[in-house]
Write an enzyme that holds these catalytic residues in place. Structure first.
Site, PDB file in Angstrom:
ATOM      1  N   GLU A  24       1.927  -6.561  -5.558  1.00  0.00           N
ATOM      2  CA  GLU A  24       1.531  -5.653  -6.629  1.00  0.00           C
ATOM      3  C   GLU A  24       2.727  -4.875  -7.179  1.00  0.00           C
ATOM      4  O   GLU A  24       3.082  -4.983  -8.350  1.00  0.00           O
ATOM      5  CB  GLU A  24       0.493  -4.685  -6.053  1.00  0.00           C
ATOM      6  CG  GLU A  24      -0.070  -3.753  -7.049  1.00  0.00           C
ATOM      7  CD  GLU A  24      -1.440  -3.226  -6.625  1.00  0.00           C
ATOM      8  OE1 GLU A  24      -1.753  -2.124  -7.024  1.00  0.00           O
ATOM      9  OE2 GLU A  24      -2.184  -3.920  -5.900  1.00  0.00           O
TER      10      GLU A  24
ATOM     11  N   ASP B  55       0.846  -1.204   0.000  1.00  0.00           N
ATOM     12  CA  ASP B  55       0.000   0.000   0.000  1.00  0.00           C
ATOM     13  C   ASP B  55       0.882   1.254   0.000  1.00  0.00           C
ATOM     14  O   ASP B  55       0.742   2.135  -0.838  1.00  0.00           O
ATOM     15  CB  ASP B  55      -0.900   0.003   1.247  1.00  0.00           C
ATOM     16  CG  ASP B  55      -1.572  -1.334   1.440  1.00  0.00           C
ATOM     17  OD1 ASP B  55      -2.561  -1.591   0.768  1.00  0.00           O
ATOM     18  OD2 ASP B  55      -1.068  -2.141   2.253  1.00  0.00           O
TER      19      ASP B  55
HETATM   20  O1  TRH Z   1       4.551  -5.983   0.436  1.00  0.00           O
HETATM   21  P1  TRH Z   1       3.597  -6.613  -0.455  1.00  0.00           P
HETATM   22  O2  TRH Z   1       3.297  -8.002  -0.159  1.00  0.00           O
HETATM   23  O3  TRH Z   1       2.269  -5.805  -0.477  1.00  0.00           O
HETATM   24  C1  TRH Z   1       1.004  -6.427  -0.567  1.00  0.00           C
HETATM   25  C2  TRH Z   1       0.434  -6.279  -1.942  1.00  0.00           C
HETATM   26  O4  TRH Z   1       0.556  -4.995  -2.490  1.00  0.00           O
HETATM   27  C3  TRH Z   1      -1.032  -6.656  -1.939  1.00  0.00           C
HETATM   28  O5  TRH Z   1      -1.599  -6.378  -3.201  1.00  0.00           O
HETATM   29  C4  TRH Z   1      -1.741  -5.871  -0.858  1.00  0.00           C
HETATM   30  O6  TRH Z   1      -3.063  -6.169  -0.825  1.00  0.00           O
HETATM   31  C5  TRH Z   1      -1.107  -6.245   0.463  1.00  0.00           C
HETATM   32  O7  TRH Z   1       0.255  -5.848   0.446  1.00  0.00           O
HETATM   33  C6  TRH Z   1      -1.798  -5.594   1.623  1.00  0.00           C
HETATM   34  O8  TRH Z   1       4.158  -6.602  -1.963  1.00  0.00           O
HETATM   35  P2  TRH Z   1       4.409  -5.423  -3.005  1.00  0.00           P
HETATM   36  O9  TRH Z   1       3.126  -4.872  -3.494  1.00  0.00           O
HETATM   37  O10 TRH Z   1       5.319  -5.941  -4.008  1.00  0.00           O
HETATM   38  O11 TRH Z   1       5.135  -4.263  -2.196  1.00  0.00           O
HETATM   39  C7  TRH Z   1       6.452  -4.366  -1.748  1.00  0.00           C
HETATM   40  C8  TRH Z   1       7.102  -2.993  -1.763  1.00  0.00           C
HETATM   41  O12 TRH Z   1       8.340  -3.061  -1.079  1.00  0.00           O
HETATM   42  C9  TRH Z   1       7.424  -2.492  -3.176  1.00  0.00           C
HETATM   43  O13 TRH Z   1       7.171  -1.114  -3.275  1.00  0.00           O
HETATM   44  C10 TRH Z   1       8.903  -2.766  -3.320  1.00  0.00           C
HETATM   45  C11 TRH Z   1       9.363  -2.527  -1.916  1.00  0.00           C
HETATM   46  N1  TRH Z   1      10.654  -3.128  -1.551  1.00  0.00           N
HETATM   47  C12 TRH Z   1      11.695  -2.281  -1.234  1.00  0.00           C
HETATM   48  O14 TRH Z   1      11.543  -1.047  -1.310  1.00  0.00           O
HETATM   49  N2  TRH Z   1      12.882  -2.839  -0.857  1.00  0.00           N
HETATM   50  C13 TRH Z   1      13.087  -4.172  -0.793  1.00  0.00           C
HETATM   51  O15 TRH Z   1      14.212  -4.625  -0.428  1.00  0.00           O
HETATM   52  C14 TRH Z   1      11.999  -5.032  -1.148  1.00  0.00           C
HETATM   53  C15 TRH Z   1      12.214  -6.517  -1.106  1.00  0.00           C
HETATM   54  C16 TRH Z   1      10.792  -4.487  -1.509  1.00  0.00           C
END
Ligand code: TRH
Length: 384
Positions: A279, A21
């Site tokens: 996402e 989010d």
């Molecule tokens: O963290 P998530 O599992 O978020 C989820 C999904 O968005 C899902 O749709 C939602 O309903 C739920 O949360 C509540 O996965 P996502 O969307 O890939 O987000 C991870 C974020 O973290 C993304 O912006 C990339 C960031 N990130 C970093 O900035 N540094 C890192 O080292 C890693 C591994 C990720």
């Protein structure tokens, strides 16, 4: 509570779980500010989570400004002003009732956009761009739905992203410095390097076993978090924090720090295979253009299975026909779905086929709509 005095957008975000989010909101706010010159007030219920993905964000006890973005903690005392042009309600997060009531009182209320979750499913085409009138306040809400084609609002993509990626990949020193910061040696010649960012996953041990049989050396880099804990539990390892490592023959696991979004992009660009989730990391892996495996955010009653199928429907046409069944089986099982068992002895080949397919799909997606621009265009056409 402050009311910004210049024309601005308000973005409301509730952190349901994980980083998705806040990840989407922060990326959107940055593109709006940096590329469209739009001042944004980002209202978050848990601003402390932002520190994980935005390295410049440190003291969340205060109002924080970055470029044209002002980050404030969610509160019932927040109000719109006559300078609020757009309210973006991210993922139906339900902005505070006093804010909405004050908005309805304004002579010219801001445009109210509901930004929905990303989906590859076909219903998006029928719902994106629809207006829905609030029964009590009488204000319309515009539904904007991210997606993978022109019948949707598209995907977030910074305009300089391709150039940044190209420059990074053609700069050996920058690549070496990135691995050094992560505490992992650069890939050896002929090595398969993978990144793993997922949820709990019973298939992970199977996949690692198959990768271990690959004739190439394989290194799997795992940012700190749920995947590390899951791997450790399933394989009975003591992996926990950045710097921890495990080796079995030609397979190595390396725990690395959770970095900010920009550094995570560089990691995705640098790996041959990216296992991503949710996402935002899904979209970033697509822009990286490497082989990828996606783990959908698990939902009750396996509702996420339809999301996996819909994404596969869009990816599989880019695969060489001989690899379609293997790739689909691997993606489905990775998401706990049944059906044909993945061809574990051909995993290396499947990864190669996925690499070409994602690279080709990335080119097509790059010509599609960009989400922040879609919102800006919608605002311009609704407000005029
Ligand atoms: O963290 P998530 O599992 O978020 C989820 C999904 O968005 C899902 O749709 C939602 O309903 C739920 O949360 C509540 O996965 P996502 O969307 O890939 O987000 C991870 C974020 O973290 C993304 O912006 C990339 C960031 N990130 C970093 O900035 N540094 C890192 O080292 C890693 C591994 C990720």
């Amino acid at each position: 509570m402050s009311v910004p005095s210049k024309p601005h957008w308000d973005l409301f975000c509730r952190v349901v779980d994980n980083f998705g989010d806040i990840g989407v909101c922060w990326r959107l706010a940055r593109i709006l500010a940096v590329e469209h010159g739009i001042a944004t007030r980002l209202v978050i219920d848990r601003p402390e989570i932002l520190e994980k993905i935005a390295s410049s964000y440190k003291d969340y006890s205060k109002t924080y400004t970055y470029s044209l973005i002002e980050v404030v903690r969610w509160s019932d005392s927040i109000r719109p002003s006559t300078d609020t042009c757009v309210l973006v309600e991210v993922f139906a997060c339900d902005p505070p009732a006093p804010y909405l009531a004050a908005m309805a009182e304004l002579a010219r209320p801001p445009l109210w956009i509901n930004l929905e979750y990303l989906s590859a499913e076909s219903w998006v085409a029928g719902c994106h761009g629809l207006l829905s009138r609030h029964p009590r306040l009488g204000i319309d809400k515009l539904f904007m739905i991210p997606g993978f084609d022109h019948a949707s609002a598209g995907l977030l993509r910074e305009s300089s992203l391709d150039e940044q990626r190209r420059r990074f990949l053609s700069d050996p020193e920058a690549r070496a410095a990135m691995w050094c910061r992560l505490g992992v040696p650069p890939p050896a010649p002929g090595e398969l390097r993978a990144s793993l960012f997922g949820y709990e996953n019973p298939l992970v041990a199977k996949l690692l076993e198959a990768l271990a049989r690959d004739p190439r050396p394989v290194t799997v880099v795992v940012p700190e978090g749920r995947s590390v804990a899951d791997l450790s539990r399933r394989l009975g390892l003591g992996l926990a924090r950045a710097g921890d490592a495990w080796r079995d023959g030609s397979l190595q696991l390396r725990v690395v720090p959770f970095t900010d979004q920009d550094a995570y992009d560089r990691l995705l660009w640098s790996c041959d295979l990216n296992m991503v989730r949710g996402e935002d990391s899904l979209v970033r892996a697509l822009w990286a253009g490497r082989a990828m495996l996606w783990q959908a955010y698990p939902q009750q009653d396996d509702d996420h299975h339809a999301k996996v199928e819909a994404l596969l429907d869009r990816l599989l046409p880019f695969l060489e026909p001989a690899a379609v069944a293997d790739a689909a089986a691997l993606w489905r099982h990775w998401n706990g779905m049944s059906g044909r068992e993945p061809a574990w002895t051909r995993v290396g080949r499947t990864v190669g086929a996925l690499a070409s397919a994602v690279a080709a799909w990335r080119q097509v997606l790059g010509k599609g709509p960009e989400l922040a621009t879609s919102l800006v265009k919608a605002a311009a056409s609704q407000i005029e």
